[in-house]
Design a protein around this motif. Sequence first.
Motif, PDB file in Angstrom:
ATOM      1  N   SER A   8       0.822  -1.207   0.000  1.00  0.00           N
ATOM      2  CA  SER A   8       0.000   0.000   0.000  1.00  0.00           C
ATOM      3  C   SER A   8       0.860   1.263   0.000  1.00  0.00           C
ATOM      4  O   SER A   8       0.608   2.202  -0.772  1.00  0.00           O
ATOM      5  N   LEU A   9       1.883   1.297   0.859  1.00  0.00           N
ATOM      6  CA  LEU A   9       2.780   2.459   0.924  1.00  0.00           C
ATOM      7  C   LEU A   9       3.523   2.650  -0.397  1.00  0.00           C
ATOM      8  O   LEU A   9       3.652   3.770  -0.899  1.00  0.00           O
ATOM      9  N   LYS A  10       4.008   1.556  -0.968  1.00  0.00           N
ATOM     10  CA  LYS A  10       4.746   1.625  -2.234  1.00  0.00           C
ATOM     11  C   LYS A  10       3.831   2.077  -3.369  1.00  0.00           C
ATOM     12  O   LYS A  10       4.206   2.938  -4.172  1.00  0.00           O
ATOM     13  N   ARG A  15       2.007   6.072  -7.365  1.00  0.00           N
ATOM     14  CA  ARG A  15       0.915   6.908  -7.880  1.00  0.00           C
ATOM     15  C   ARG A  15       1.293   8.391  -7.837  1.00  0.00           C
ATOM     16  O   ARG A  15       1.116   9.126  -8.811  1.00  0.00           O
ATOM     17  N   LEU A  16       1.867   8.810  -6.718  1.00  0.00           N
ATOM     18  CA  LEU A  16       2.244  10.217  -6.573  1.00  0.00           C
ATOM     19  C   LEU A  16       3.367  10.609  -7.528  1.00  0.00           C
ATOM     20  O   LEU A  16       3.349  11.707  -8.097  1.00  0.00           O
ATOM     21  N   LEU A  17       4.335   9.723  -7.717  1.00  0.00           N
ATOM     22  CA  LEU A  17       5.420  10.010  -8.666  1.00  0.00           C
ATOM     23  C   LEU A  17       4.865  10.173 -10.081  1.00  0.00           C
ATOM     24  O   LEU A  17       5.293  11.057 -10.828  1.00  0.00           O
ATOM     25  N   ALA A  56       8.814   9.163   3.013  1.00  0.00           N
ATOM     26  CA  ALA A  56       9.227   9.084   4.418  1.00  0.00           C
ATOM     27  C   ALA A  56       8.476   7.976   5.152  1.00  0.00           C
ATOM     28  O   ALA A  56       9.058   7.250   5.961  1.00  0.00           O
ATOM     29  N   LYS A  57       7.202   7.833   4.866  1.00  0.00           N
ATOM     30  CA  LYS A  57       6.418   6.769   5.511  1.00  0.00           C
ATOM     31  C   LYS A  57       6.923   5.387   5.100  1.00  0.00           C
ATOM     32  O   LYS A  57       6.992   4.481   5.931  1.00  0.00           O
ATOM     33  N   LEU A  58       7.274   5.228   3.828  1.00  0.00           N
ATOM     34  CA  LEU A  58       7.770   3.932   3.364  1.00  0.00           C
ATOM     35  C   LEU A  58       9.125   3.617   3.993  1.00  0.00           C
ATOM     36  O   LEU A  58       9.359   2.496   4.456  1.00  0.00           O
ATOM     37  N   LEU A 175      12.970   2.509  -3.183  1.00  0.00           N
ATOM     38  CA  LEU A 175      11.561   2.612  -2.817  1.00  0.00           C
ATOM     39  C   LEU A 175      10.715   2.278  -4.038  1.00  0.00           C
ATOM     40  O   LEU A 175       9.661   1.662  -3.919  1.00  0.00           O
ATOM     41  N   VAL A 176      11.222   2.687  -5.211  1.00  0.00           N
ATOM     42  CA  VAL A 176      10.558   2.420  -6.486  1.00  0.00           C
ATOM     43  C   VAL A 176      11.648   2.174  -7.528  1.00  0.00           C
ATOM     44  O   VAL A 176      12.679   2.844  -7.516  1.00  0.00           O
TER      45      VAL A 176
END
Length: 185
Positions: A8-10, A15-17, A56-58, A175-176
């Motif tokens: 979910s975090l990833k 999505r934001l990127l 930061a959350k990830l 992270l991605v």
Amino acid sequence: MVTTEEISLKNELIRLLKDVNCVKFGDFTLASGKQSKYYVDIKKATTNPKVLKAAAKLVNYYVSKENNENLKIAGVELGSVSIATAVSLETEKDLLIIRKKAKEYGTKNKIEGELNPGDNVIVMEDVTTTGGSVSKAVDEIRAVSGNVKKIYVIVDRQEGAKENLAQNNVELIPLVTIEELGLNK
């Protein structure tokens, strides 16, 4: 084991990127000197508070599962400082800023923040290709007896950074990946 929270975090970060449209197409020369048909304009992402918070959350998700004793969060000027700051705030761990060259005035420090011998340091990076830029920061931290075992990067282009950094006993944790953003490496 991958958890639903991690997924979910990833997915939120991906999505934001994509929402900030940080991948550009054309002819580009990268910091590594390589030529590329695409460019990850990560500054579009790392100046966006939602992207910073998601990253930061990830990172906090990953870091919270480890021994955090004497842990510091480092970012290399300029590109990674906003990322490291966001992670520092989320994890409540001290921030270090690694300068590309020492100041010529004042304290003349190359590393800003309190770094003691034996401190564990996680280095944040915005984008990696070969890992050359962030490897210099690792060397600077180790030169003053800091321990660096992991680097977290927002986007890994998957062009050798992971392997190159492993030769320096550092694990690169993307992270991605560029593939997760929908591009072939």
